[in-house]
Design a protein around this motif. Sequence first.
Motif, PDB file in Angstrom:
ATOM      1  N   GLN A  83       0.903  -1.618  -0.083  1.00 39.84           N
ATOM      2  CA  GLN A  83       0.008   0.057  -0.251  1.00 39.84           C
ATOM      3  C   GLN A  83       0.821   1.344  -0.007  1.00 39.84           C
ATOM      4  O   GLN A  83       2.025   1.403   1.121  1.00 39.84           O
ATOM      5  CB  GLN A  83      -0.861   0.329   1.365  1.00 39.84           C
ATOM      6  N   GLY A  84       0.963   2.239  -1.073  1.00 45.10           N
ATOM      7  CA  GLY A  84       1.130   3.104  -1.315  1.00 45.10           C
ATOM      8  C   GLY A  84       2.759   3.511  -1.886  1.00 45.10           C
ATOM      9  O   GLY A  84       2.999   4.589  -2.404  1.00 45.10           O
ATOM     10  N   PHE A  85       3.630   1.915  -2.584  1.00 48.28           N
ATOM     11  CA  PHE A  85       3.953   1.876  -3.312  1.00 48.28           C
ATOM     12  C   PHE A  85       3.459   1.648  -4.812  1.00 48.28           C
ATOM     13  O   PHE A  85       2.227   0.899  -4.935  1.00 48.28           O
ATOM     14  CB  PHE A  85       4.854   1.073  -3.177  1.00 48.28           C
ATOM     15  N   GLU A  86       4.029   2.129  -6.122  1.00 49.18           N
ATOM     16  CA  GLU A  86       3.344   1.237  -7.313  1.00 49.18           C
ATOM     17  C   GLU A  86       4.768   1.257  -8.514  1.00 49.18           C
ATOM     18  O   GLU A  86       5.832   2.112  -7.812  1.00 49.18           O
ATOM     19  CB  GLU A  86       3.093   3.432  -7.693  1.00 49.18           C
ATOM     20  N   ILE A 102       9.923   3.116  -8.295  1.00 49.69           N
ATOM     21  CA  ILE A 102       8.109   3.223  -7.628  1.00 49.69           C
ATOM     22  C   ILE A 102       8.636   4.466  -7.448  1.00 49.69           C
ATOM     23  O   ILE A 102       9.127   5.011  -7.270  1.00 49.69           O
ATOM     24  CB  ILE A 102       9.334   2.323  -6.217  1.00 49.69           C
ATOM     25  N   ARG A 103       7.328   4.162  -7.287  1.00 49.83           N
ATOM     26  CA  ARG A 103       6.855   5.753  -7.084  1.00 49.83           C
ATOM     27  C   ARG A 103       6.010   5.240  -5.182  1.00 49.83           C
ATOM     28  O   ARG A 103       5.120   4.427  -5.177  1.00 49.83           O
ATOM     29  CB  ARG A 103       5.393   6.143  -8.144  1.00 49.83           C
ATOM     30  N   TRP A 104       6.146   6.131  -4.689  1.00 47.28           N
ATOM     31  CA  TRP A 104       6.277   6.390  -2.942  1.00 47.28           C
ATOM     32  C   TRP A 104       5.667   7.867  -2.490  1.00 47.28           C
ATOM     33  O   TRP A 104       6.009   8.615  -2.787  1.00 47.28           O
ATOM     34  CB  TRP A 104       6.400   5.638  -2.052  1.00 47.28           C
ATOM     35  N   ASN A 105       5.204   8.123  -1.556  1.00 45.66           N
ATOM     36  CA  ASN A 105       6.004   9.232  -1.492  1.00 45.66           C
ATOM     37  C   ASN A 105       5.438   8.737   0.783  1.00 45.66           C
ATOM     38  O   ASN A 105       5.139   8.377   1.754  1.00 45.66           O
ATOM     39  CB  ASN A 105       3.042   9.181  -0.742  1.00 45.66           C
ATOM     40  N   PRO A 106       6.898   9.749   0.659  1.00 45.28           N
ATOM     41  CA  PRO A 106       7.640   9.225   2.015  1.00 45.28           C
ATOM     42  C   PRO A 106       6.134   9.776   3.113  1.00 45.28           C
ATOM     43  O   PRO A 106       6.000   9.578   4.594  1.00 45.28           O
ATOM     44  CB  PRO A 106       8.673  10.426   2.147  1.00 45.28           C
TER      45      PRO A 106
END
Length: 149
Positions: A83-86, A102-106
């Motif tokens: 969850q939260g990773f693409e 990987i796309r993510w939001n720290p």
Amino acid sequence: MTNVTSPLNGRAIGLASVPDPVFSGAMVGPGTAIDPVREPGEAVAPMDGTVLSLHPHAYVVIDDEGHGVLTHLGIETVQLNGQGFELLVSKGDSVKRGQPMIRWNPAAIAAAGKSPISPVVALEATAEELGDVRDSGEVVVGDDLFSWG
């Protein structure tokens, strides 16, 4: 000689500052860590190579010399079950330094109660094999983190 560059924008803090004894004790391998900026973004390949291992929260790129580098996005983030990773690449893909992995939001990782601090580790290496390890200061994607070989 393998040159490993930052897969993230943020601040280099060194492995000793990672809030996980497996990484801070360099049990996985030597390297450094990045405390990433708290905004959505992409983790990129730290060198040219092949994607040896790929999970939502971590990836390993191995170069033509057989040097494998693990980028682990956050601490205990495996518990988020992706969850939260693409994922932007696949296992076995050839990648170039700086290519988005990987796309993510720290910030979202931190809001979920996990540390976004991200180790960048030389697998199957000794500390003596690494040179010029960056363990402090601001870094942007592509800045040198360490050399190997």
